[in-house]
Design a protein around this motif. Structure first.
Motif, PDB file in Angstrom:
ATOM      1  N   MET A 173       0.865  -1.182   0.000  1.00 32.38           N
ATOM      2  CA  MET A 173       0.000   0.000   0.000  1.00 32.38           C
ATOM      3  C   MET A 173       0.901   1.232   0.000  1.00 32.38           C
ATOM      4  SD  MET A 173      -2.740   0.849   2.924  1.00 32.38           S
ATOM      5  CE  MET A 173      -2.409   2.440   3.600  1.00 32.38           C
ATOM      6  N   LEU A 174       0.563   2.212  -0.823  1.00 30.26           N
ATOM      7  CA  LEU A 174       1.339   3.458  -0.879  1.00 30.26           C
ATOM      8  C   LEU A 174       0.891   4.355   0.273  1.00 30.26           C
ATOM      9  CD1 LEU A 174       3.277   5.369  -2.413  1.00 30.26           C
ATOM     10  CD2 LEU A 174       1.351   6.040  -3.842  1.00 30.26           C
ATOM     11  N   VAL A 175       1.814   4.665   1.184  1.00 30.96           N
ATOM     12  CA  VAL A 175       1.479   5.491   2.352  1.00 30.96           C
ATOM     13  C   VAL A 175       1.739   6.962   2.044  1.00 30.96           C
ATOM     14  CG1 VAL A 175       2.001   5.949   4.792  1.00 30.96           C
ATOM     15  CG2 VAL A 175       2.029   3.601   3.930  1.00 30.96           C
ATOM     16  N   SER A 176       2.896   7.234   1.415  1.00 26.42           N
ATOM     17  CA  SER A 176       3.234   8.633   1.137  1.00 26.42           C
ATOM     18  C   SER A 176       4.251   8.734   0.010  1.00 26.42           C
ATOM     19  CB  SER A 176       3.812   9.296   2.392  1.00 26.42           C
ATOM     20  OG  SER A 176       4.032  10.671   2.160  1.00 26.42           O
ATOM     21  N   SER A 177       4.198   9.867  -0.702  1.00 26.50           N
ATOM     22  CA  SER A 177       5.147  10.160  -1.777  1.00 26.50           C
ATOM     23  C   SER A 177       5.555  11.615  -1.580  1.00 26.50           C
ATOM     24  CB  SER A 177       4.440   9.942  -3.118  1.00 26.50           C
ATOM     25  OG  SER A 177       5.186  10.454  -4.179  1.00 26.50           O
ATOM     26  N   TYR A 178       6.832  11.853  -1.268  1.00 29.22           N
ATOM     27  CA  TYR A 178       7.256  13.196  -0.834  1.00 29.22           C
ATOM     28  C   TYR A 178       8.518  13.625  -1.580  1.00 29.22           C
ATOM     29  CZ  TYR A 178       8.848  16.921   2.324  1.00 29.22           C
ATOM     30  OH  TYR A 178       9.268  18.124   2.846  1.00 29.22           O
ATOM     31  N   PHE A 179       8.554  14.889  -2.016  1.00 29.11           N
ATOM     32  CA  PHE A 179       9.724  15.437  -2.710  1.00 29.11           C
ATOM     33  C   PHE A 179      10.468  16.390  -1.776  1.00 29.11           C
ATOM     34  CE2 PHE A 179       6.751  14.166  -5.994  1.00 29.11           C
ATOM     35  CZ  PHE A 179       7.577  13.463  -6.864  1.00 29.11           C
ATOM     36  N   LEU A 180      11.723  16.044  -1.462  1.00 31.98           N
ATOM     37  CA  LEU A 180      12.516  16.838  -0.518  1.00 31.98           C
ATOM     38  C   LEU A 180      13.513  17.707  -1.281  1.00 31.98           C
ATOM     39  CD1 LEU A 180      13.624  17.300   2.458  1.00 31.98           C
ATOM     40  CD2 LEU A 180      15.261  15.503   1.924  1.00 31.98           C
ATOM     41  N   ASP A 181      13.451  19.016  -1.050  1.00 28.84           N
ATOM     42  CA  ASP A 181      14.478  19.910  -1.600  1.00 28.84           C
ATOM     43  C   ASP A 181      15.638  19.914  -0.600  1.00 28.84           C
ATOM     44  OD1 ASP A 181      16.083  21.972  -2.562  1.00 28.84           O
ATOM     45  OD2 ASP A 181      14.372  23.107  -3.321  1.00 28.84           O
TER      46      ASP A 181
END
Length: 626
Positions: A173-181
């Motif tokens: 299951m996909l919990v989170s997708s986050y882009f970090l600068d």
């Protein structure tokens, strides 16, 4: 700490050669003998690993080893990213502590940065999951030497975090997708910084926090001079403004283009012309940005093998909380690959990207199947004008021959073999075309994309401004495919042993003895190999040899029965429960009679991203009694 596989093996080799050179084994033997001698006192307690380490340190062996271990001069800057733990994963607040050896749900964190991919060890799901891992990211992989602060400031590629939950039955299951600068580290004292990252949920929960990760960043080697925080925030602000302006201009253009399309024919209002689609974070992006030219290196050999690989990623519609229709969610490629499953649009955009990589003229089609169900599939155009449809969920291929509506009533017309009913638009990474033919029925459609009276095209320049790689900072970077970490023979063996156990236990419950025929089990291998080859190439071969071998293995007066089945997972209990739902399989597993011998063979065929084609064949032979 995670390193790319090639760097890890290089580091191991350096250390191994050095240890051999300083005769580390001889020195350890000496210390071991001395420690045991010293410890032969009256108490005689057992020696621990810590005792040996203390003894090695006392003799200065560890210090000597580290002193002599010279690495070549560091020639490029790396970013050391550490995840120091998670907290506030409130969905798992009530989760009990897993007992030792107990199977439990796990979290795995995946990272992608500039063509490098990493994954953490799975940890038990909890409100404060023990996600502690380090990742060494190369900022420049093109050998340009030591990057300075200014050149790193212009690297706007984010670090993409994808958090996956795997439950006890291996469902992901996909919990989170986050882009970090990551560029804040360029202004941090001594190039080190630590902060909390709030991960948001996905789909309909993209505005709801999923949990928090504590992340530390460190540049190695550190910069001689750091940048001011103002310079970094100004750069980020400029990038955001540029992206927002490009996206605004494209939206203005798309609205105008849509108005023109509706003016051609009023019925166009109902056609499935999809210009934008929401990703897992609820961000609306042009559909062309979901397709890129993707080369699989040496991981896939041909377009057909690419189609087989994509079909092995499971099909699952985006989950919806409560009732209502389908929640439409197109995933970024990284999220789709890490989760290992997705909707038909995810499969179609990945297959189209791979076929473009193999040099084909490929497009994603958006339309409907039977009963008006929305669907996406892939189309390729041959240089001779032939049109082939590729079903990305099954790897089936269909040749398209349009029906001629002006032909005489009795003239023979081609019978469509494909399951598609209508097509509203087609697109790839640089082309978007809406179907403006009088009927959007696939069987009547002519795929002559140069004919403007049949297909209305969007401006390629407008599409390039927001969809070309690097055109905007909001575009997710394209991850490379990863080779499989599974060992096919070991995985096949393990699953086969589990299957044998489950069959024996099932027969025991029915008061039936189980006698295995190992030779017959081995013979089933060639059939399973032929089935997979046929799925990959569309060509059937090897059946004659298999049938001949079985005839030799089954004596006169005996009956042979076999049942093959195919799965996309390696969960033995789940597979066995599915098998028993087939009356043919149940007949074999529960076979009663004279001189019954059972056989089972498992073959796990491994593809990139740990995608698996799992073939299981059950068989039995018994003496026929008339």
């Amino acid at each position: 700490m995670s390193l790319p596989p090639e760097k890890a093996s290089e580091l191991k080799q350096i250390i191994h050669n050095h240890l051999l050179k300083m005769d580390i084994h001889g020195k350890i033997r000496e210390v071991l003998a001395e420690t045991v001698r010293d410890d032969q006192g009256p108490a005689r307690r057992s020696l621990s690993e810590a005792d040996f380490l203390r003894a090695l340190q006392r003799r200065g062996i560890i210090d000597d080893m580290m002193k002599d271990l010279h690495f070549t001069q560091v020639s490029q800057r790396c970013l050391y990213l550490q995840v120091l733990g998670g907290k506030a994963f409130l969905e798992h607040l009530q989760e009990p502590e897993p007992l030792p050896g107990q199977v439990c749900s796990t979290f795995t964190l995946y990272l992608h940065f500039r063509n490098q991919r990493f994954r953490s060890k799975p940890v038990p799901c909890a409100c404060e999951p023990d996600l502690k891992e380090g990742f060494l990211l190369e900022i420049h992989r093109d050998g340009i030497g030591m990057a300075d602060a200014t050149s790193m400031l212009s690297v706007c590629d984010p670090v993409h975090f994808v958090l996956i939950k795997t439950d006890t039955s291996s469902e992901t299951m996909l919990v989170s997708s986050y882009f970090l600068d990551w560029r804040t580290v360029l202004s941090s004292p001594s190039c080190k910084t630590c902060f909390a990252v709030e991960l948001m949920g996905v789909g309909s929960e993209s505005k709801v926090p999923a949990g928090v990760l504590t992340v530390s960043l460190e540049l190695y080697p550190p910069l001689p001079e750091i940048l001011s925080a103002d310079i970094i925030s100004t750069q980020q602000s400029l990038e955001r403004q540029r992206t927002a302006e490009k996206e605004r201009l494209f939206l203005v253009y798309a609205k105008q283009w849509w108005r023109e399309f509706l003016e051609i024919r009023p019925s166009h209002q109902t056609k499935l012309v999809k210009i934008f689609a929401q990703d897992e974070n609820g961000v609306n992006r042009p559909v062309c940005s979901y397709v890129r030219v993707l080369r699989a290196g040496r991981l896939l050999e041909s377009p057909r093998q690419a189609a087989r690989f994509v079909s092995l990623l499971a099909h699952e519609k985006a989950p919806v909380v409560g009732g209502g229709g389908k929640q439409e969610q197109w995933c970024t490629l990284m999220a789709f690959l890490c989760r290992g499953k997705g909707d038909c649009e995810d499969h179609a955009t990945l297959l189209c990207s791979l076929l473009l990589g193999f040099g084909l003229d490929a497009y994603v089609c958006v339309g409907t199947k039977a009963k008006g169900v929305p669907h996406a599939w892939v189309l390729t155009r041959g240089t001779d004008g032939s049109i082939t449809f590729w079903e990305s969920l099954t790897a089936h291929r269909y040749l398209h021959r349009p029906i001629d509506p002006d032909a005489p009533p009795l003239a023979p017309q081609p019978k469509p073999s494909y399951p598609y009913r209508t097509v509203g638009c087609v697109f790839n990474h640089q082309t978007f075309l809406a179907n403006c033919q009088p009927s959007d029925a696939v069987e009547l459609c002519v795929f002559d994309f140069q004919n403007q009276s049949r297909w209305k095209a969007m401006s390629e320049e407008a599409l390039k401004s927001v969809c070309a790689p690097g055109s905007t900072t909001s575009l997710p970077p394209l991850p490379p495919l990863c080779s499989s970490s599974l060992d096919p023979p070991a995985a096949s063996n393990q699953l086969e042993l589990e299957m044998r156990y489950l069959v024996s236990e099932h027969r025991k419950d029915l008061d039936l003895a189980t006698v295995w025929d190992d030779h017959l089990s081995y013979l089933l291998s060639s059939a399973l190999s032929a089935y997979e080859l046929e799925r990959c190439t569309g060509v059937s071969c090897g059946n004659e040899e298999f049938q001949d071998a079985v005839r030799r293995a089954v004596p006169d007066g005996h009956t042979f029965k076999g049942f093959p089945i195919h799965f996309l997972h390696r969960n033995a209990r789940r597979a066995f429960a599915t098998c028993l739902r087939s009356p043919f399989c149940e007949e074999i597993v529960c076979c009663r009679g004279d001189h019954v011998r059972l056989a089972v063979r498992v073959r796990v065929f491994v593809y990139p991203e740990n995608a698996c084609a799992v073939w299981i064949m059950f068989a039995c032979k018994y003496r026929s009694v008339l």
